[in-house]
Design an enzyme around this catalytic site. Structure first.
Site, short mmCIF file in Angstrom:
data_model
loop_
_atom_site.label_atom_id
_atom_site.label_comp_id
_atom_site.label_asym_id
_atom_site.label_seq_id
_atom_site.Cartn_x
_atom_site.Cartn_y
_atom_site.Cartn_z
CE1 TYR A 247 -4.03 1.67 -0.24
CE2 TYR A 247 -3.49 2.69 1.86
CZ TYR A 247 -4.29 2.61 0.74
OH TYR A 247 -5.34 3.47 0.58
CE LYS B 204 -20.86 -20.81 -14.73
NZ LYS B 204 -21.79 -21.69 -15.44
#
Length: 765
Positions: free
Chosen positions: A40, A95
């Site tokens: 970050y 899925k």
């Protein structure tokens, strides 16, 4: 299992131990402040600036290139209908799970709360920069057609509505092969399509792309045959309206060559089947129940080629054969779309793969002697490991040839190796194991069935068709626990101490005494032992009253091993039994031996453990690559602890020259193929991926497998007994329900293998 029990199990699966089925995990180090400053602020600014300079750098510095969005508005979820976006989320997560385990593609599932086409399209367009591809799911027709059309036109990343194209691609591959087997030409066959939804329309369009003649196609919806003189037809239905003056499915089926069902159960009768042309092709793909039952269909027509959507019949049309691998190929060349050439390439790859010799691993998984291209095998099996290396390259090549690939592949051999490497984290081996057990279930005695977790496992084994449980223990407790679990199936319950088992106990005692009377056992002793569940269960196995045995959940390992060794005994030629644990690691399946029995084996015993591990790995359909572990590398120490490993390797190289085994080796060299190749290029393991470690003593083997299991949360199957005359397997103390189920499957497969070996010996005699 009752409907209520199944419902509860499904809800628990999705809710525990943490809600949902997928999660986000870091791919970079994050342990130190330096790591975090790179992940970050301030370090993250550098890739941001690079992407700002050139937007395609997003593929270099983020996971966009391996990230697909599974997007739905919940308007056509499975067979449940329009249940809303929130209710569709479990399906979308599922899925995502399939994308990951079959093609190593990361997924965010996104549920959009709108049925308005414009709003849906705008939402997807706005979030598209996050993703490398878009998989549309469970959107009702006709909106699905318009949504996909617009998104494909307006986005520069692959978009596919799997409900439309998945079934089309798989069934087209099956159709091409079925037509080849029947000697029919796709341009001449008469095709009946039952259903007019998104999948039916897409299937028909793809068949036409492969040469089917539109005038030979009849499509039927809930109102009957779609004719060109019918009023108020949608654009899609008008596309396939026939001029033939027929009204019913029954009329359409007369002299038809092909029936494709994407509608509802049991609408095709045997009489309709009889009216079809010779060598009819029937794809009854309604789920969960087909348009005509498989058994009814094959009993009606001997010349039939049939496929369904079900896994318990040959020729399963399963979308998982398509979408993970199509997106894999599209992402890997950074395709701007999934076009017709790419879909057709996937069809051809699947059709060709079914004609190739089937790997033994696949035969083993499906309990087949040898799968061959033919009426019962026209499309590959979902567990075929070659899918990942066959379909994505075909799709990628088609993308390149059709001009939609922006990062072409040049080294195809390297790409194929990378595809295989991606699947190292997949745990397909459990699915293979369970599937194989189901092909020929065996009678399993659970020696501690009055323990709740053991009974839960036995219930799953029964309900899933893995085996036929025989429950051993205190009958009143077992019945009470069964009531709590709503375990209502008829199952044999035996209490070894009960009066009703006296005759059997005495028969077992006589036999046991006869076998061991020269080992200090009296008949009185044997009669006492038969009141012990492990002796009783072992004698059931010995006498053929059951096919395999599971025990060890509530008792220390040595106390269970002893009765088994005294009763069942070792396989001929085996001086000492051993155990191995199958560890399902991120790098793939890894066997560790001997984890439970031999404290300090000799060189010859180590060699025998390696031989038995080699045999067991083949039972799982794996090619064994075995490292003999030590603290030393290839003679660097003269200490006896190292030299015994060296002697074991030398013995194996003489007795089993074809075995891929070498050592002595330190664990890091065994597992790091680059280090091994660089430092010891002469090794038989150089350039190979090791999948079995044989440790020099029980201390190291047991400690390492448990360390791996606990620190890395690695799933383990075992300890798997090696060298036993009959299939008996002993659990670790306090094994989980899942571990017990997996061990039961191991026991069943072990029984299948031993039965096969006996038959082979009888035939050779």
């Amino acid at each position: 299992m009752s409907k209520q029990s199944r419902r509860r199990e499904a809800l628990l699966y999705h809710a525990k131990p943490r809600p949902g089925k997928i999660q986000v995990v870091p791919t970079k180090k994050y342990a130190t402040q330096r790591d975090l400053s790179l992940a970050y602020s301030p370090g993250v600014a550098e890739p941001c600036l690079e992407i700002a300079k050139e937007v395609n750098n997003v593929y270099k510095y983020t996971n966009k290139g391996n990230l697909v969005a599974v997007i739905s508005n919940g308007t056509a979820v499975l067979g449940l209908g329009n249940i809303g976006p929130e209710a569709s989320k479990p399906v979308m997560e599922g899925k995502g799970l399939l994308f990951k385990i079959f093609a190593d593609i990361d997924v965010f599932d996104i549920e959009v709360n709108t049925e308005d086409i414009d709003a849906f399209v705008e939402t997807v367009k706005n979030i598209a920069p996050t993703f490398g591809g878009i998989n549309l799911e469970d959107i009702k027709a006709p909106e699905a057609f318009e949504i996909e059309r617009r998104l494909k036109a307006e986005l520069d990343i692959p978009v596919m509505h799997d409900d439309q194209h998945g079934t089309a691609i798989i069934s087209a591959a099956a159709l091409l092969n079925a037509l080849e087997l029947t000697g029919k030409n796709i341009s001449e066959v008469r095709i009946v399509i039952s259903g007019a939804g998104a999948a039916a329309v897409s299937c028909t369009r793809l068949y036409i792309a492969f040469g089917a003649d539109r005038k030979n196609i009849v499509m039927v919806d809930s109102k009957g045959v779609i004719r060109d003189d019918r009023d108020s037809l949608s654009e899609e239905k008008s596309e396939f309206a026939t001029h033939r003056k027929i009204d019913t499915l029954e009329e359409a089926m007369e002299n038809a060559d092909v029936f494709v069902g994407l509608s509802i159960a049991n609408i095709v009768t045997p009489e309709m089947l009889k009216s079809m042309a010779s060598n009819p092709i029937v794809f009854a793909m309604a789920n969960p129940d087909p348009e005509i039952e498989y058994d009814v269909a094959i009993a009606t027509r001997e010349d039939l080629i049939m496929a369904t959507g079900r896994s318990d019949h040959p020729n399963q049309v399963n979308n998982v054969l398509g979408f993970p691998f199509i997106f894999r190929g599209a992402l890997d060349v950074r395709a701007t779309k999934i076009n017709e050439p790419m879909k057709m390439a996937a069809v051809k790859a699947l059709a060709e793969l079914a004609k190739e010799p089937v790997p033994e691993q696949v035969n083993i998984a499906y309990g087949e002697t040898k799968l061959n291209f033919g009426r019962d095998y026209i499309i590959p099996k979902p567990f075929d490991p070659r899918l990942i290396a066959m379909v994505p390259p075909a799709v990628a090549k088609a993308a390149m040839e059709s001009g939609v690939a922006t990062e072409p592949i040049t080294d195809w051999e390297k790409y194929q190796d990378e595809l295989y490497e991606r699947m190292g984290s997949d745990n397909k081996i459990i699915r293979l194991l369970l599937n194989r057990a189901k092909m020929a279930p065996k009678r399993i005695v659970f020696a501690e069935a009055d323990q709740l977790d053991v009974l839960k496992a036995a219930q799953i084994v029964h309900d899933e068709g893995i085996g036929i449980p025989v429950l051993l223990g205190r009958k009143e407790i077992i019945l009470e626990l069964m009531e709590q679990l709503e375990y209502e199936a008829e199952v044999e319950i035996i209490d070894p101490k009960s009066d009703e088992q006296e005759e059997t106990r005495n028969r077992y005692a006589e036999k046991h005494w006869s076998n061991r009377r020269r080992s200090g056992i009296t008949l009185y002793d044997a009669q006492g032992l038969m009141r012990s569940r492990n002796y009783y269960a072992a004698m059931m196995l010995n006498e053929g009253d059951v096919d395999c045995m599971i025990s060890g959940y509530s008792r220390a390992y040595p106390s269970v091993v002893r009765p088994v060794l005294e009763t069942v005994g070792r396989f001929e030629g085996v001086d000492k039994v051993a155990t191995t644990n199958l560890m399902l690691t991120k790098r793939g399946p890894m066997f560790i031996s001997d984890t439970s029995i031999n404290i300090d084996p000799t060189a010859k015993e180590l060699a025998k453990i390696a031989q038995m591990t080699n045999h067991t790995m083949k039972m799982f359909g794996l090619t064994p690559v075995i490292a003999m572990i030590s603290y030393a590398n290839f003679g660097s120490s003269k200490d006896p602890h190292a030299t015994k490993v060296r002697e074991a390797v030398a013995y194996l190289h003489r007795s089993n020259p074809d075995m891929l085994v070498d050592g002595e080796l330190q664990t890091d060299f065994a597992l790091n193929s680059e280090m091994l190749q660089k430092k010891f290029p002469f090794s038989k393991l150089a350039g190979k991926k090791v999948n079995a470690l044989i440790f020099p003593n029980l201390d190291s083997a047991n400690s390492n497998y448990k360390l791996l299991k606990e620190l890395n949360n690695v799933e383990s199957i075992g300890p798997i007994m090696l060298g036993m005359k009959k299939p008996v397997h002993i659990l670790q103390l306090g094994a989980s329900v899942e571990e017990i189920v997996n061990m039961a499957a191991v026991a069943v497969v072990d029984a299948q293998q031993k039965e096969k070996r006996v038959k082979e010996l009888e035939t050779s005699d």
